[in-house]
Design an enzyme around this catalytic site. Structure first.
Site, PDB file in Angstrom:
ATOM      1  N   TYR A 141     -37.800  10.559   9.152  1.00 32.78           N
ATOM      2  CA  TYR A 141     -37.625   9.137   8.892  1.00 32.78           C
ATOM      3  C   TYR A 141     -38.956   8.390   8.885  1.00 32.78           C
ATOM      4  O   TYR A 141     -39.105   7.386   8.200  1.00 32.78           O
ATOM      5  CB  TYR A 141     -36.737   8.497   9.975  1.00 32.78           C
ATOM      6  CG  TYR A 141     -35.266   8.520   9.681  1.00 32.78           C
ATOM      7  CD1 TYR A 141     -34.598   9.712   9.444  1.00 32.78           C
ATOM      8  CD2 TYR A 141     -34.530   7.335   9.663  1.00 32.78           C
ATOM      9  CE1 TYR A 141     -33.235   9.722   9.201  1.00 32.78           C
ATOM     10  CE2 TYR A 141     -33.174   7.338   9.424  1.00 32.78           C
ATOM     11  CZ  TYR A 141     -32.530   8.528   9.191  1.00 32.78           C
ATOM     12  OH  TYR A 141     -31.186   8.528   8.946  1.00 32.78           O
ATOM     13  N   LYS A 191     -32.854  23.585  13.070  1.00 29.19           N
ATOM     14  CA  LYS A 191     -32.745  24.478  11.922  1.00 29.19           C
ATOM     15  C   LYS A 191     -33.957  25.414  12.004  1.00 29.19           C
ATOM     16  O   LYS A 191     -34.793  25.485  11.101  1.00 29.19           O
ATOM     17  CB  LYS A 191     -32.733  23.642  10.620  1.00 29.19           C
ATOM     18  CG  LYS A 191     -32.448  24.433   9.355  1.00 29.19           C
ATOM     19  CD  LYS A 191     -31.019  24.914   9.220  1.00 29.19           C
ATOM     20  CE  LYS A 191     -30.876  25.822   8.021  1.00 29.19           C
ATOM     21  NZ  LYS A 191     -29.529  26.435   7.919  1.00 29.19           N
ATOM     22  N   ASP A 223     -26.232  23.462  10.630  1.00 32.28           N
ATOM     23  CA  ASP A 223     -25.081  23.738   9.755  1.00 32.28           C
ATOM     24  C   ASP A 223     -23.911  24.289  10.570  1.00 32.28           C
ATOM     25  O   ASP A 223     -22.759  23.880  10.403  1.00 32.28           O
ATOM     26  CB  ASP A 223     -25.462  24.674   8.595  1.00 32.28           C
ATOM     27  CG  ASP A 223     -26.268  25.894   9.014  1.00 32.28           C
ATOM     28  OD1 ASP A 223     -26.714  25.966  10.186  1.00 32.28           O
ATOM     29  OD2 ASP A 223     -26.448  26.792   8.175  1.00 32.28           O
ATOM     30  N   ASP A 247     -28.452  11.673  12.718  1.00 30.02           N
ATOM     31  CA  ASP A 247     -27.811  10.682  11.847  1.00 30.02           C
ATOM     32  C   ASP A 247     -26.551  11.276  11.225  1.00 30.02           C
ATOM     33  O   ASP A 247     -25.467  10.680  11.257  1.00 30.02           O
ATOM     34  CB  ASP A 247     -28.800  10.264  10.752  1.00 30.02           C
ATOM     35  CG  ASP A 247     -28.189   9.267   9.778  1.00 30.02           C
ATOM     36  OD1 ASP A 247     -27.559   8.306  10.246  1.00 30.02           O
ATOM     37  OD2 ASP A 247     -28.338   9.462   8.560  1.00 30.02           O
ATOM     38  N   ASP A 251     -22.291  10.646  12.385  1.00 26.73           N
ATOM     39  CA  ASP A 251     -21.226  10.144  11.502  1.00 26.73           C
ATOM     40  C   ASP A 251     -20.048  11.116  11.481  1.00 26.73           C
ATOM     41  O   ASP A 251     -18.884  10.710  11.481  1.00 26.73           O
ATOM     42  CB  ASP A 251     -21.738   9.949  10.066  1.00 26.73           C
ATOM     43  CG  ASP A 251     -22.181   8.523   9.793  1.00 26.73           C
ATOM     44  OD1 ASP A 251     -22.684   7.876  10.739  1.00 26.73           O
ATOM     45  OD2 ASP A 251     -22.020   8.048   8.651  1.00 26.73           O
TER      46      ASP A 251
HETATM   47  C1  IPM Z   1     -27.648   4.784  11.475  1.00 26.66           C
HETATM   48  C2  IPM Z   1     -27.849   4.336  10.041  1.00 26.66           C
HETATM   49  C3  IPM Z   1     -29.331   4.122   9.812  1.00 26.66           C
HETATM   50  C4  IPM Z   1     -30.011   5.467  10.022  1.00 26.66           C
HETATM   51  C5  IPM Z   1     -29.685   3.508   8.441  1.00 26.66           C
HETATM   52  C6  IPM Z   1     -28.986   2.196   8.219  1.00 26.66           C
HETATM   53  C7  IPM Z   1     -31.170   3.356   8.258  1.00 26.66           C
HETATM   54  O1  IPM Z   1     -27.307   5.262   9.161  1.00 26.66           O
HETATM   55  O2  IPM Z   1     -27.998   4.001  12.378  1.00 26.66           O
HETATM   56  O3  IPM Z   1     -27.137   5.881  11.678  1.00 26.66           O
HETATM   57  O4  IPM Z   1     -30.075   6.283   9.104  1.00 26.66           O
HETATM   58  O5  IPM Z   1     -30.487   5.699  11.139  1.00 26.66           O
HETATM   59 MG    MG Z   2     -26.231   6.819  10.112  1.00 31.27          MG
END
Ligand code: IPM
Ligand code: MG
Length: 355
Positions: A141, A191, A223, A247, A251
């Site tokens: 990042y 990884k 993975d 990240d 999710d």
């Molecule tokens: C998160 C979001 C952010 C990230 C974006 C909005 C930059 O997806 O907080 O997980 O990738 O960290």
């Molecule tokens: Mg995110």
């Protein structure tokens, strides 16, 4: 001493959900006398529209001085064509970097009530209790990047991933200490069969773990971890991983509980910390008053716990949210026949009355 909280609503549903969480914090303050005050600052696309920057210096300065920051969400399709350095997302990344928020905590706890909303079978998810500890200000990042260059006659772009030993050490120590307050198990995700940064990550984690012999450590490739989160999520206690893998995995983990609208997070630094829901600004429902405020309300509970050591007050909020769900109240993201439909305002009022 009054505790100063900077609230950054951001874009989309940000305003609706942060105001719900602030009203919950005010109610807690009446009961527990913590002494909190709230100052509002701009960030994201709305800040870009009004002053040309997604992260005005005034917001950074106020956040640096704050005892804690409550953040809504940023982004929206109207800013899709803004140049990369001025996109709303830069506000989140810029704040994380400016405030040194090196740890991102994303707890996923699948209660009996929410298990039925999961895309996975209830017997697989019920009882899942994972804490994802994501490194937040390093890795790909924040490495050098090139948006476009000509190489061997073709256009290309690149992003550089790098991790230093101290960066890996501090996040690993945080994960180990967190595991000591939980079930004493850490899974480090990398990884290392492919990436040099992952090989350094893995050997550093192993080194740090020697100081925590009471914590069981294992390693998974990312993975494989993605697969295991869907097939057997109950095996996990604490997961520690780098910025990009964290990240993606967070999710994935967030859907285990049925709605991302329930998932809070904390981004912790040495001097101050920031609390925000995992979900985004949801432009499609912004302004309709139907967003689920629970993720932000639960982020406010994390704020009380991690920034102010107010464990009891934090638990009061978490219990009030649980009770509201148990009473059958559901925002549209969770609504089904037979339940009580709640918009943002109603859900907030119900949580307030359960405190
Ligand atoms: C998160 C979001 C952010 C990230 C974006 C909005 C930059 O997806 O907080 O997980 O990738 O960290
Ligand atoms: Mg995110």
């Amino acid at each position: 001493m009054t505790k100063h909280i900077v609230v950054i609503p951001g874009d989309g549903i940000g305003e609706e959900i942060t105001s719900a969480a602030v009203s919950v914090l005010q109610k807690i303050d009446e009961k527990c006398h913590i002494g909190m005050d709230f100052t509002y600052k701009m960030a994201g696309g709305t800040a870009y529209d009004s002053c040309g920057s997604p992260l005005p210096q005034e917001t950074i300065d106020a956040a640096k001085k704050a005892d804690a920051i409550l953040f809504g969400a940023v982004g929206g399709t109207q800013w899709d064509n803004v140049k990369p350095t001025l996109r709303p997302e830069r506000a989140v990344l810029g704040l994380r970097k400016a405030l040194g928020l090196y740890v991102n905590l994303r707890p996923v706890h699948v209660s009996d009530i929410l298990a039925e909303y999961s895309p996975l079978k209830p017997e697989i998810v019920t009882g899942t209790d994972v804490l994802i500890v994501r490194e937040l200000i390093g890795g790909i990042y924040f490495g050098d990047k090139c948006e476009s260059e000509i190489h061997n006659g073709a256009e290309r772009a690149w992003d550089l991933e790098n991790y230093s030993v101290p960066e890996v050490q501090r996040i690993t120590k945080f994960a180990m200490r967190a595991a000591r307050k939980r079930r004493h198990k850490v899974t480090s995700v990398d990884k290392s069969n492919v990436l040099a940064t992952s090989r350094l990550w893995r050997r550093t984690v192993i080194d740090v773990a020697r100081d925590y012999p009471d914590v069981e450590l294992n390693h998974l490739y990312v993975d494989n971890c993605a697969m295991q989160l869907a097939s057997n999520p109950k095996q996990f206690d604490v997961i520690v991983t780098g910025n990009l893998f964290g990240d993606i995995l967070s999710d994935e983990a967030a859907v285990l509980g049925g709605s991302i609208g329930m998932m809070p997070s904390a981004s912790i630094g040495e001097a101050t910390s920031l609390y925000e829901p995992i979900h985004g600004s949801a432009p499609d429902i912004a302004g309709k008053g139907i967003a689920n405020p629970c993720a932000t309300i639960l982020s406010a509970a994390m704020l009380l716990r991690y920034s102010f050591n107010e464990d009891k007050a934090a638990a009061m909020i978490e219990q009030a949210v649980d009770k509201s769900l148990a009473e059958g109240w559901r925002t549209p993201d969770l609504y089904k026949d037979g339940f009580k439909k709640a918009d943002t305002h109603t859900m907030t009022q119900v949580v307030l009355s359960n405190i």
